[in-house]
Design a protein around this motif. Structure first.
Motif, PDB file in Angstrom:
ATOM      1  N   ILE A  50       3.703 -12.006  -5.804  1.00 53.44           N
ATOM      2  CA  ILE A  50       2.607 -12.907  -5.439  1.00 53.44           C
ATOM      3  C   ILE A  50       1.320 -12.593  -6.183  1.00 53.44           C
ATOM      4  O   ILE A  50       0.667 -13.468  -6.724  1.00 53.44           O
ATOM      5  CB  ILE A  50       2.358 -12.861  -3.915  1.00 53.44           C
ATOM      6  N   ASP A  51       0.949 -11.303  -6.214  1.00 54.71           N
ATOM      7  CA  ASP A  51      -0.323 -10.921  -6.830  1.00 54.71           C
ATOM      8  C   ASP A  51      -0.283  -9.440  -7.212  1.00 54.71           C
ATOM      9  O   ASP A  51       0.723  -8.762  -7.008  1.00 54.71           O
ATOM     10  CB  ASP A  51      -1.491 -11.222  -5.889  1.00 54.71           C
ATOM     11  N   GLN A  52      -1.370  -8.955  -7.764  1.00 55.27           N
ATOM     12  CA  GLN A  52      -1.450  -7.571  -8.219  1.00 55.27           C
ATOM     13  C   GLN A  52      -1.306  -6.578  -7.069  1.00 55.27           C
ATOM     14  O   GLN A  52      -0.735  -5.510  -7.241  1.00 55.27           O
ATOM     15  CB  GLN A  52      -2.768  -7.322  -8.967  1.00 55.27           C
ATOM     16  N   ALA A  53      -1.802  -6.929  -5.900  1.00 56.83           N
ATOM     17  CA  ALA A  53      -1.666  -6.035  -4.742  1.00 56.83           C
ATOM     18  C   ALA A  53      -0.198  -5.823  -4.402  1.00 56.83           C
ATOM     19  O   ALA A  53       0.224  -4.695  -4.117  1.00 56.83           O
ATOM     20  CB  ALA A  53      -2.422  -6.608  -3.543  1.00 56.83           C
ATOM     21  N   GLU A  54       0.597  -6.895  -4.444  1.00 51.64           N
ATOM     22  CA  GLU A  54       2.026  -6.755  -4.172  1.00 51.64           C
ATOM     23  C   GLU A  54       2.695  -5.925  -5.261  1.00 51.64           C
ATOM     24  O   GLU A  54       3.561  -5.093  -4.977  1.00 51.64           O
ATOM     25  CB  GLU A  54       2.702  -8.114  -4.061  1.00 51.64           C
ATOM     26  N   LEU A  55       2.298  -6.120  -6.516  1.00 47.18           N
ATOM     27  CA  LEU A  55       2.865  -5.335  -7.615  1.00 47.18           C
ATOM     28  C   LEU A  55       2.584  -3.846  -7.420  1.00 47.18           C
ATOM     29  O   LEU A  55       3.473  -3.009  -7.567  1.00 47.18           O
ATOM     30  CB  LEU A  55       2.310  -5.815  -8.956  1.00 47.18           C
ATOM     31  N   HIS A  56       1.375  -3.507  -7.045  1.00 49.56           N
ATOM     32  CA  HIS A  56       1.027  -2.104  -6.795  1.00 49.56           C
ATOM     33  C   HIS A  56       1.837  -1.554  -5.620  1.00 49.56           C
ATOM     34  O   HIS A  56       2.252  -0.393  -5.632  1.00 49.56           O
ATOM     35  CB  HIS A  56      -0.475  -1.959  -6.539  1.00 49.56           C
ATOM     36  N   GLY A  57       2.092  -2.394  -4.608  1.00 48.12           N
ATOM     37  CA  GLY A  57       2.912  -1.974  -3.481  1.00 48.12           C
ATOM     38  C   GLY A  57       4.340  -1.669  -3.906  1.00 48.12           C
ATOM     39  O   GLY A  57       4.945  -0.696  -3.451  1.00 48.12           O
TER      40      GLY A  57
END
Length: 76
Positions: A50-57
Motif C-alpha cells: 500500500i505505502d512505504q510504511a507497509e514496506l518498512h513493516g
C-alpha cells in the motif's frame, strides 16, 4: 481514499533460505516462491504494498524472523 490492488505497486522481496509455514503466515497476501537453483536457496515474496510504511513493516518482519534480506525490488 483506499487504493485498489490494481493500482498498488507490487514488490518482490528476496530472502535467503526457505520460510517455515509459521514464517510464511507473516506474509499473508504475498506469493512465496522458493528458488532452489540458487546456492544457498532463496525465497521470493511478491505482492502489493500500500505505502512505504507497509514496506518498512514487511522488512521488519524479515528481520524479526531472523532472515537474511537479499533484495527489495519494486516491480513495474
Amino acid at each position: 481514499m483506499p487504493t485498489s490492488h490494481e493500482t498498488q505497486p507490487v514488490y518482490r522481496i528476496c530472502v535467503q533460505g526457505r520460510l517455515s509455514q509459521t514464517g510464511a503466515a507473516w506474509f499473508e497476501g504475498f506469493t512465496l516462491t522458493v528458488d532452489e537453483t540458487t546456492s544457498p536457496l532463496q525465497t521470493r515474496l511478491e505482492g502489493p504494498v500500500i505505502d512505504q510504511a507497509e514496506l518498512h513493516g514487511l522488512i521488519s518482519r524479515v528481520r524479526d524472523l531472523g532472515l537474511t534480506l537479499i533484495t527489495v525490488q519494486r516491480m513495474d
